[in-house]
Design an enzyme around this catalytic site. Structure first.
Site, PDB file in Angstrom:
ATOM      1  N   PHE A 194      16.451 -70.956 -34.502  1.00 13.88           N
ATOM      2  CA  PHE A 194      17.140 -71.596 -34.723  1.00 13.88           C
ATOM      3  C   PHE A 194      17.118 -72.920 -33.498  1.00 13.88           C
ATOM      4  CE2 PHE A 194      21.960 -71.724 -33.871  1.00 13.88           C
ATOM      5  CZ  PHE A 194      22.100 -71.828 -34.895  1.00 13.88           C
ATOM      6  N   GLU A 248      28.794 -71.701 -35.909  1.00 10.95           N
ATOM      7  CA  GLU A 248      27.762 -72.619 -35.744  1.00 10.95           C
ATOM      8  C   GLU A 248      28.938 -73.550 -34.453  1.00 10.95           C
ATOM      9  OE1 GLU A 248      25.298 -71.279 -38.621  1.00 10.95           O
ATOM     10  OE2 GLU A 248      26.988 -72.018 -39.451  1.00 10.95           O
ATOM     11  N   SER A 249      29.206 -73.386 -33.496  1.00  9.25           N
ATOM     12  CA  SER A 249      29.813 -73.518 -32.388  1.00  9.25           C
ATOM     13  C   SER A 249      31.098 -73.576 -32.458  1.00  9.25           C
ATOM     14  CB  SER A 249      29.373 -75.026 -32.721  1.00  9.25           C
ATOM     15  OG  SER A 249      27.760 -75.181 -31.979  1.00  9.25           O
ATOM     16  N   CYS A 281      25.823 -76.666 -34.544  1.00  5.19           N
ATOM     17  CA  CYS A 281      24.968 -76.909 -34.012  1.00  5.19           C
ATOM     18  C   CYS A 281      24.037 -76.226 -35.301  1.00  5.19           C
ATOM     19  CB  CYS A 281      24.745 -75.810 -33.248  1.00  5.19           C
ATOM     20  SG  CYS A 281      25.160 -73.720 -33.388  1.00  5.19           S
ATOM     21  N   PHE A 331      27.249 -62.557 -31.311  1.00  5.55           N
ATOM     22  CA  PHE A 331      26.460 -62.865 -33.500  1.00  5.55           C
ATOM     23  C   PHE A 331      25.893 -61.177 -32.993  1.00  5.55           C
ATOM     24  CE2 PHE A 331      28.540 -67.190 -32.900  1.00  5.55           C
ATOM     25  CZ  PHE A 331      29.296 -67.197 -33.714  1.00  5.55           C
ATOM     26  N   SER A 373      29.495 -67.722 -28.593  1.00  2.90           N
ATOM     27  CA  SER A 373      30.284 -68.473 -28.487  1.00  2.90           C
ATOM     28  C   SER A 373      31.292 -68.447 -27.861  1.00  2.90           C
ATOM     29  CB  SER A 373      30.221 -68.645 -30.103  1.00  2.90           C
ATOM     30  OG  SER A 373      29.159 -69.634 -30.333  1.00  2.90           O
ATOM     31  N   HIS A 387      27.982 -72.152 -26.072  1.00  4.97           N
ATOM     32  CA  HIS A 387      27.020 -71.800 -26.932  1.00  4.97           C
ATOM     33  C   HIS A 387      25.963 -71.082 -26.138  1.00  4.97           C
ATOM     34  CE1 HIS A 387      30.452 -73.017 -29.422  1.00  4.97           C
ATOM     35  NE2 HIS A 387      30.400 -73.609 -28.457  1.00  4.97           N
ATOM     36  N   GLU A 431      17.018 -66.975 -28.111  1.00  5.90           N
ATOM     37  CA  GLU A 431      15.599 -66.172 -28.259  1.00  5.90           C
ATOM     38  C   GLU A 431      15.047 -67.157 -27.778  1.00  5.90           C
ATOM     39  OE1 GLU A 431      17.710 -66.562 -32.109  1.00  5.90           O
ATOM     40  OE2 GLU A 431      17.792 -67.670 -29.848  1.00  5.90           O
TER      41      GLU A 431
END
Length: 361
Positions: free
Chosen positions: A6, A64-65, A79, A234, A240, A253, A257
């Site tokens: 990601f 996403e953000s 992102c 998530f 976030s 954010h 991983e």
């Protein structure tokens, strides 16, 4: 989702508007209904997952953000493989329907971890600039695009600004020259700390509940204790947060991983703030994530803030490797600093004069 992982590094777009109607000026872009906002986000390829607001602005956590909507200013950072710049023309059109005219645009981002996975128009900074040049009205005739390098190939800062004639000689009406924006990008996070941003399988929690737990567990809530926090976790991992404190926002954010871990922190403030507060904020951010590499971009018309950055970060074991500055129409001075845990000499570069000065070991 990128093929290799990601993409954590965000693209950030900030648009400023003005209008003559005082009623519109008081609420402005906040009058946009949710369906209109979602239509813009559909073009970007993301959606709202949580929201909070006060008398000054509305803050949305996105898939996403984040999105921040003020009466005459809007900020979107996304992102992954989102197509952020596709929001420019719809936002200008919606603002026009409200009696607002764009007067300034600023687009910034770092180096993508997976650049080959980015879709048009984000395939290169050149393509992004060409796209912006085409979508912005000709009234924003003062334009500048620069890639600010560092001594690490993995970190560079891309900046595009455009404004009309009024913004060259006077400050933005809702972002006076004593205000600053600080954008922090962190990679190679401490693995133990990064694990706190993973959810347990089948935990039975929703994103809001799990997000609040992560905020408390990681110490994020202590970075600015006075802020109202809207957070989201998530599944199976990632986090976030938007914080609102009066007319100011902050946002975090996290992509935790291994192999491509990333976290960002962004906030706005004033040079009239207690500078010790800025130092303490930076220290808390570093302590939450303990990155091996980080960059700090400070946008401000004054030099009061960026000079404190290294003073705050270096005692925590990160050494400043490079410091470069440049001037942009309406935005003021952008200073880009990079830090790593290794020990080497670093330098400061003033791109206005092409001068590079060694600052220390």
């Amino acid at each position: 989702m990128a093929e290799s992982g990601f993409e954590g590094f965000e693209k950030r777009l900030e648009l400023h508007f003005f209008g003559d109607d005082p009623v519109i000026h008081d609420m402005g872009l906040r009058l946009l209904d949710f369906d209109s906002l979602q239509e813009v986000l559909d073009a970007v390829q993301c959606t709202v997952v949580s929201a909070v607001g006060n008398q000054y602005f509305d803050a949305y956590v996105l898939s996403e953000s984040s999105l921040f909507v003020y009466p005459t200013k809007i900020i979107i950072k996304t992102c992954g493989t989102t197509q952020l710049l596709k929001s420019v023309r719809p936002l200008i059109n919606y603002a026009h329907d409200l009696g607002l005219t764009i007067c300034s645009c600023r687009y910034t981002r770092g180096n993508f971890i997976f650049p080959k996975s980015q879709p048009f128009p984000h395939t290169s900074f050149k393509e992004e600039v060409i796209y912006l040049e085409d979508k912005l009205p000709i009234t924003l005739c003062y334009r500048k695009a620069t890639v600010m390098p560092s001594k690490m190939t993995s970190h560079a800062w891309h900046v595009f600004t455009a404004c009309d004639q009024t913004q060259v000689v006077t400050p933005l009406p809702n972002m006076p020259d004593i205000a600053f924006t600080m954008e922090i990008c962190m990679t190679d996070l401490d693995r133990v700390l990064a694990r706190k941003f993973f959810r347990r399988p089948n935990d039975g929690k929703n994103g809001d509940t799990a997000g609040k737990e992560m905020t408390d567990l990681t110490g994020i809530g202590d970075i600015n204790p006075g802020a109202i926090i809207c957070d989201f976790a998530f599944d199976p991992c990632g986090y976030s947060m938007n914080g609102i404190d009066g007319d100011r926002y902050s946002t975090i954010h996290v992509t935790p991983e291994d192999g491509y871990s990333y976290a960002s922190y962004e906030c706005v403030g004033s040079v009239y703030d207690d500078q010790d507060d800025v130092v303490q904020m930076l220290k808390k951010v570093v302590q939450v994530f303990r990155p091996a590499t980080m960059s700090v971009s400070t946008t401000c018309a004054s030099h009061e803030v960026w000079t404190r950055v290294a003073h705050a970060i270096e005692p925590l074991g990160l050494k400043c490797r490079s410091c470069i500055m440049d001037e942009f129409p309406s935005a003021g001075t952008v200073v880009f600093q990079t830090f790593t845990v290794a020990r080497r000499k670093y330098s400061a570069v003033d791109t206005r004069g092409g001068v590079e000065l060694e600052l220390g070991a």
